[in-house]
Structure formats: structure tokens, C-alpha cells
Design a protein around this motif. Sequence first.
Motif, PDB file in Angstrom:
ATOM      1  N   THR A  77       0.810  -1.213   0.000  1.00  0.00           N
ATOM      2  CA  THR A  77       0.000   0.000   0.000  1.00  0.00           C
ATOM      3  C   THR A  77       0.846   1.266   0.000  1.00  0.00           C
ATOM      4  O   THR A  77       0.555   2.211  -0.728  1.00  0.00           O
ATOM      5  CB  THR A  77      -0.952   0.012   1.208  1.00  0.00           C
ATOM      6  N   PHE A  78       1.901   1.308   0.795  1.00  0.00           N
ATOM      7  CA  PHE A  78       2.693   2.536   0.902  1.00  0.00           C
ATOM      8  C   PHE A  78       3.899   2.543  -0.030  1.00  0.00           C
ATOM      9  O   PHE A  78       4.435   3.594  -0.340  1.00  0.00           O
ATOM     10  CB  PHE A  78       3.119   2.765   2.354  1.00  0.00           C
ATOM     11  N   THR A  79       4.329   1.368  -0.503  1.00  0.00           N
ATOM     12  CA  THR A  79       5.483   1.310  -1.396  1.00  0.00           C
ATOM     13  C   THR A  79       5.058   1.210  -2.861  1.00  0.00           C
ATOM     14  O   THR A  79       5.891   1.297  -3.745  1.00  0.00           O
ATOM     15  CB  THR A  79       6.360   0.091  -1.074  1.00  0.00           C
ATOM     16  N   ILE A  80       3.806   0.980  -3.125  1.00  0.00           N
ATOM     17  CA  ILE A  80       3.186   0.816  -4.442  1.00  0.00           C
ATOM     18  C   ILE A  80       3.506  -0.541  -5.061  1.00  0.00           C
ATOM     19  O   ILE A  80       2.642  -1.200  -5.610  1.00  0.00           O
ATOM     20  CB  ILE A  80       3.540   1.949  -5.437  1.00  0.00           C
ATOM     21  N   VAL A  81       4.769  -0.999  -4.979  1.00  0.00           N
ATOM     22  CA  VAL A  81       5.106  -2.310  -5.534  1.00  0.00           C
ATOM     23  C   VAL A  81       6.144  -2.990  -4.642  1.00  0.00           C
ATOM     24  O   VAL A  81       7.095  -2.358  -4.177  1.00  0.00           O
ATOM     25  CB  VAL A  81       5.610  -2.219  -6.999  1.00  0.00           C
ATOM     26  N   ASN A  82       5.916  -4.275  -4.363  1.00  0.00           N
ATOM     27  CA  ASN A  82       6.885  -5.125  -3.679  1.00  0.00           C
ATOM     28  C   ASN A  82       7.361  -6.176  -4.668  1.00  0.00           C
ATOM     29  O   ASN A  82       6.552  -6.724  -5.424  1.00  0.00           O
ATOM     30  CB  ASN A  82       6.262  -5.831  -2.469  1.00  0.00           C
ATOM     31  N   PHE A  93       1.672  -5.217  -6.876  1.00  0.00           N
ATOM     32  CA  PHE A  93       1.298  -3.806  -6.951  1.00  0.00           C
ATOM     33  C   PHE A  93       0.052  -3.527  -6.126  1.00  0.00           C
ATOM     34  O   PHE A  93      -0.822  -4.370  -6.007  1.00  0.00           O
ATOM     35  CB  PHE A  93       0.967  -3.414  -8.402  1.00  0.00           C
ATOM     36  N   ASP A  94      -0.040  -2.305  -5.616  1.00  0.00           N
ATOM     37  CA  ASP A  94      -1.248  -1.834  -4.948  1.00  0.00           C
ATOM     38  C   ASP A  94      -1.608  -0.485  -5.546  1.00  0.00           C
ATOM     39  O   ASP A  94      -0.882   0.496  -5.393  1.00  0.00           O
ATOM     40  CB  ASP A  94      -1.009  -1.707  -3.442  1.00  0.00           C
ATOM     41  N   MET A  95      -2.721  -0.440  -6.245  1.00  0.00           N
ATOM     42  CA  MET A  95      -3.160   0.778  -6.920  1.00  0.00           C
ATOM     43  C   MET A  95      -3.937   1.732  -6.006  1.00  0.00           C
ATOM     44  O   MET A  95      -4.289   2.827  -6.416  1.00  0.00           O
ATOM     45  CB  MET A  95      -4.051   0.403  -8.115  1.00  0.00           C
ATOM     46  N   TYR A  96      -4.206   1.328  -4.769  1.00  0.00           N
ATOM     47  CA  TYR A  96      -5.088   2.082  -3.881  1.00  0.00           C
ATOM     48  C   TYR A  96      -4.689   3.554  -3.748  1.00  0.00           C
ATOM     49  O   TYR A  96      -5.534   4.430  -3.729  1.00  0.00           O
ATOM     50  CB  TYR A  96      -5.131   1.408  -2.504  1.00  0.00           C
ATOM     51  N   ARG A 115       9.710  -7.861 -17.698  1.00  0.00           N
ATOM     52  CA  ARG A 115      10.746  -8.525 -16.915  1.00  0.00           C
ATOM     53  C   ARG A 115      10.556 -10.034 -16.780  1.00  0.00           C
ATOM     54  O   ARG A 115      11.410 -10.711 -16.222  1.00  0.00           O
ATOM     55  CB  ARG A 115      10.852  -7.888 -15.533  1.00  0.00           C
ATOM     56  N   GLY A 116       9.458 -10.566 -17.279  1.00  0.00           N
ATOM     57  CA  GLY A 116       9.276 -12.015 -17.286  1.00  0.00           C
ATOM     58  C   GLY A 116       8.817 -12.624 -15.980  1.00  0.00           C
ATOM     59  O   GLY A 116       8.922 -13.833 -15.786  1.00  0.00           O
ATOM     60  N   GLY A 117       8.279 -11.818 -15.104  1.00  0.00           N
ATOM     61  CA  GLY A 117       7.715 -12.332 -13.859  1.00  0.00           C
ATOM     62  C   GLY A 117       6.200 -12.336 -13.938  1.00  0.00           C
ATOM     63  O   GLY A 117       5.616 -12.191 -15.012  1.00  0.00           O
ATOM     64  N   VAL A 118       5.567 -12.495 -12.789  1.00  0.00           N
ATOM     65  CA  VAL A 118       4.115 -12.396 -12.662  1.00  0.00           C
ATOM     66  C   VAL A 118       3.812 -11.094 -11.939  1.00  0.00           C
ATOM     67  O   VAL A 118       4.441 -10.786 -10.923  1.00  0.00           O
ATOM     68  CB  VAL A 118       3.540 -13.598 -11.881  1.00  0.00           C
ATOM     69  N   CYS A 119       2.871 -10.308 -12.458  1.00  0.00           N
ATOM     70  CA  CYS A 119       2.437  -9.074 -11.811  1.00  0.00           C
ATOM     71  C   CYS A 119       1.075  -9.321 -11.163  1.00  0.00           C
ATOM     72  O   CYS A 119       0.134  -9.736 -11.847  1.00  0.00           O
ATOM     73  CB  CYS A 119       2.314  -7.936 -12.822  1.00  0.00           C
ATOM     74  N   ALA A 120       1.000  -9.105  -9.859  1.00  0.00           N
ATOM     75  CA  ALA A 120      -0.266  -9.197  -9.132  1.00  0.00           C
ATOM     76  C   ALA A 120      -0.660  -7.775  -8.749  1.00  0.00           C
ATOM     77  O   ALA A 120       0.130  -7.047  -8.146  1.00  0.00           O
ATOM     78  CB  ALA A 120      -0.103 -10.060  -7.887  1.00  0.00           C
ATOM     79  N   VAL A 121      -1.889  -7.365  -9.091  1.00  0.00           N
ATOM     80  CA  VAL A 121      -2.302  -5.970  -8.941  1.00  0.00           C
ATOM     81  C   VAL A 121      -3.543  -5.877  -8.063  1.00  0.00           C
ATOM     82  O   VAL A 121      -4.631  -6.300  -8.460  1.00  0.00           O
ATOM     83  CB  VAL A 121      -2.592  -5.329 -10.322  1.00  0.00           C
ATOM     84  N   GLU A 122      -3.367  -5.313  -6.853  1.00  0.00           N
ATOM     85  CA  GLU A 122      -4.509  -5.045  -5.983  1.00  0.00           C
ATOM     86  C   GLU A 122      -5.180  -3.752  -6.428  1.00  0.00           C
ATOM     87  O   GLU A 122      -4.526  -2.848  -6.924  1.00  0.00           O
ATOM     88  CB  GLU A 122      -4.053  -4.916  -4.526  1.00  0.00           C
ATOM     89  N   TRP A 123      -6.493  -3.680  -6.242  1.00  0.00           N
ATOM     90  CA  TRP A 123      -7.296  -2.529  -6.651  1.00  0.00           C
ATOM     91  C   TRP A 123      -7.135  -2.280  -8.156  1.00  0.00           C
ATOM     92  O   TRP A 123      -7.016  -1.149  -8.620  1.00  0.00           O
ATOM     93  CB  TRP A 123      -6.942  -1.277  -5.839  1.00  0.00           C
ATOM     94  N   SER A 124      -7.150  -3.345  -8.913  1.00  0.00           N
ATOM     95  CA  SER A 124      -6.903  -3.281 -10.356  1.00  0.00           C
ATOM     96  C   SER A 124      -7.956  -2.477 -11.113  1.00  0.00           C
ATOM     97  O   SER A 124      -7.676  -1.978 -12.205  1.00  0.00           O
ATOM     98  CB  SER A 124      -6.827  -4.694 -10.933  1.00  0.00           C
TER      99      SER A 124
END
Length: 160
Positions: A77-82, A93-96, A115-124
Motif C-alpha cells: 500500500t505505501f510502497t506501491i510495488v513489492n 502492486f497496490d493501486m489504492y 521482466r518475465g515475472g508475474v504481476c499481481a495488482v490489488e485494486w486493479s
Amino acid sequence: MVYYVVRNWVNHRKRGTVMEYVSHSAEETEAFGEALAARLRPGDVVAYRGGLGMGKTAFTRGLARGLGCTGRVSSPTFTIVNEYDGPLPLFHFDMYRLGGEEELFGIGWEDYLDRGGVCAVEWSELAEGALPDGTVQVTLERCGECEDWRRIIVEGVGEE
């Protein structure tokens, strides 16, 4: 036992169908995320929908475990992406707190996709226009039968 049932269920999905699961605990939500991870490939995006406290971070803990990622999973939430390192890295990611998809592009969204990873997006739902075709949609909502149960609806997981 839940993990086995969920893994078996996820492995039999076809693209374009909808899977619904009721989780009775955070542990079951994590197990479901872990099982889903087995179906994901480099470059996949998982878009979460669900209000505060619905289990998005618990689901992501399982997803990270299933991808072989290391590190403690927490809400970004506060870092935007971990970022979590593993054989298939996870970018959570957290779009909140972002004002919209323009801000997502401003923090390097396209670079993460490449980058070839998986992106998980909260509040998409706050960045729908930035999500690529083929995004896996995961909705987490309170289940009417019990305050602590969650209905998890997954759409868009591809075939093996």
C-alpha cells in the motif's frame, strides 16, 4: 486436503471459463493462491478486485509460495510495488494510493511487464486500461454464509 482439491480443480480449468471457490480461512485462501501459481507463466498479470480485508494479501502470500518466491509478503500500500525473488519473480502492486493508470505507467509498469515475472495488482479496477489482454481476474468477496468466509472467483487462467 484443501490444497489437493484446489490444485486438482485449477489444473482442469480452460481459458474463458469461470472458477468459483469458497475459502473458510486465510490458510485456505493462501492454498488457493498457491495452487493458481502453478498455472501462471512469465508475463502473466493477476488483477485483484475486492474491498479492504477481503484476503488479497493472503492470496498473494500463497501465490508467492507457489511461484517459489522468497521473502515475507506484505501489502504494498505505501510502497506501491513489492518485488519477490524466485524462479518466477512476483511483482505485487497496490493501486489504492495511485491516482490512475497514468501513475502506474509513471512507475515503470511496462518495464515490469517485460521482466518475465508475474504481476499481481490489488485494486486493479483503478487501472483497467493498463492491464494487458489475457489478464487473470481474481475477485475476493465476503461470503453471505459467514463473515469470515470468502468467495474467490477466478477468470482467465490458460491451459497447460
